[in-house]
Design a protein around this motif. Structure first.
Motif, mmCIF file in Angstrom:
data_model
loop_
_atom_site.group_PDB
_atom_site.id
_atom_site.type_symbol
_atom_site.label_atom_id
_atom_site.label_comp_id
_atom_site.label_asym_id
_atom_site.label_seq_id
_atom_site.Cartn_x
_atom_site.Cartn_y
_atom_site.Cartn_z
ATOM 1 N N ALA A 151 -0.301 0.875 4.554
ATOM 2 C CA ALA A 151 -0.315 -0.531 4.146
ATOM 3 C C ALA A 151 -0.163 -0.655 2.633
ATOM 4 C CB ALA A 151 -1.614 -1.188 4.604
ATOM 5 N N MET A 152 -0.827 0.230 1.878
ATOM 6 C CA MET A 152 -0.736 0.167 0.414
ATOM 7 C C MET A 152 0.660 0.546 -0.070
ATOM 8 S SD MET A 152 -4.491 1.468 -0.880
ATOM 9 C CE MET A 152 -4.648 2.886 0.207
ATOM 10 N N ILE A 156 -7.371 9.326 -1.938
ATOM 11 C CA ILE A 156 -6.041 9.124 -2.505
ATOM 12 C C ILE A 156 -6.085 7.954 -3.479
ATOM 13 C CG2 ILE A 156 -5.261 7.611 -0.623
ATOM 14 C CD1 ILE A 156 -2.480 8.976 -0.933
ATOM 15 N N VAL A 157 -5.379 8.082 -4.586
ATOM 16 C CA VAL A 157 -5.333 7.046 -5.627
ATOM 17 C C VAL A 157 -3.908 6.517 -5.727
ATOM 18 C CG1 VAL A 157 -5.698 6.521 -8.071
ATOM 19 C CG2 VAL A 157 -7.189 8.171 -6.918
ATOM 20 N N LEU A 158 -3.776 5.199 -5.657
ATOM 21 C CA LEU A 158 -2.486 4.536 -5.800
ATOM 22 C C LEU A 158 -2.638 3.424 -6.823
ATOM 23 C CD1 LEU A 158 -3.264 4.808 -2.476
ATOM 24 C CD2 LEU A 158 -0.791 4.505 -2.342
ATOM 25 N N LYS A 200 -2.607 -9.562 -0.211
ATOM 26 C CA LYS A 200 -2.320 -8.708 -1.367
ATOM 27 C C LYS A 200 -1.415 -9.416 -2.374
ATOM 28 C CE LYS A 200 -4.650 -4.943 -0.309
ATOM 29 N NZ LYS A 200 -5.316 -5.354 0.940
ATOM 30 N N PHE A 201 -0.448 -10.191 -1.867
ATOM 31 C CA PHE A 201 0.427 -10.927 -2.791
ATOM 32 C C PHE A 201 -0.397 -11.878 -3.651
ATOM 33 C CE2 PHE A 201 3.121 -14.323 -4.249
ATOM 34 C CZ PHE A 201 4.288 -13.674 -4.637
ATOM 35 N N LEU A 202 -1.280 -12.640 -3.024
ATOM 36 C CA LEU A 202 -2.092 -13.614 -3.753
ATOM 37 C C LEU A 202 -3.026 -12.925 -4.748
ATOM 38 C CD1 LEU A 202 -2.962 -15.946 -0.754
ATOM 39 C CD2 LEU A 202 -1.503 -16.550 -2.697
#
Length: 201
Positions: free
Chosen positions: A149-150, A177-179, A119-121
């Motif tokens: 995790a999100m 769900i929306v993030l 996720k960082f990359l």
């Protein structure tokens, strides 16, 4: 054609490498596909079994041709094994937004820190190279592991889309769900906080 979709984009650090997904990657992901059906419990498109995996990859590559998605295969450098797949999708350069998802890993790669490195990359590339203003994430509202995790990478919960789409089985409907993470949030605190978490693994 937007040249972005033709690029051989390699994202990597000392822990993980992400490269463009290929048709031949069926061989690299087949073991997870055949032996870990629970991986796709909440997925819209199942990749369990060789036939479904082939179909899954073909759909992903077709979406790439349509310039709406960019799928990656994930390689765990520590274990020297292919771990799963993830992608950018609903890519809208004119709105400077995209979604990050279709993420799955084999059971041996969950809880190892691999996801945070990926996720960082991906977020760094989206905000700092593609110049996106917003990266969105969605999940089945019952998928507690994915939602946790999100949130752990710095996503903000925006709300729940009720009865948003059919479940993968098509026998019922799911709430989604929306993030999201915004560019100013990434450059402000999210990037540094996530980087600190990477150093603890």
């Amino acid at each position: 054609m937007n040249t972005f979709f033709e690029q051989n984009i390699i994202l990597e650090d000392e822990f993980v490498q992400l490269r463009p997904l290929l048709e031949t990657d069926v061989a690299h992901l087949l073991s997870i596909s055949e032996n870990e059906p629970e991986t796709w419990k909440y997925s819209q498109i199942k990749a369990d079994g060789k036939e479904n995996l082939i179909h899954y990859i073909k759909l992903a590559l077709h979406a790439k041709q349509l310039q709406t998605q960019f799928p990656f295969i994930v390689f765990d450098k520590k274990q020297q094994k292919y771990a799963g797949s993830t992608r950018f999708y609903d890519i809208q350069f004119h709105n400077q937004t995209l979604q990050l998802g279709y993420t799955w890993y084999g059971k041996d790669f969950r809880g190892t820190g691999l996801n945070k490195h990926c996720k960082f990359l991906l977020l760094q590339f989206a905000f700092e190279i593609l110049n996106m203003e917003r990266v969105e994430f969605r999940a089945d509202n019952n998928n507690e592991r994915s939602i946790a995790a999100m949130k752990s990478i710095g996503c903000t919960v925006e709300g729940v889309l009720r009865s948003n789409m059919p479940t993968g089985e098509g026998t019922s409907r799911r709430d989604s769900i929306v993030l999201s993470i915004l560019r100013e949030e990434w450059l402000g605190t999210v990037k540094e906080n996530l980087k600190q978490k990477l150093q603890t693994k």
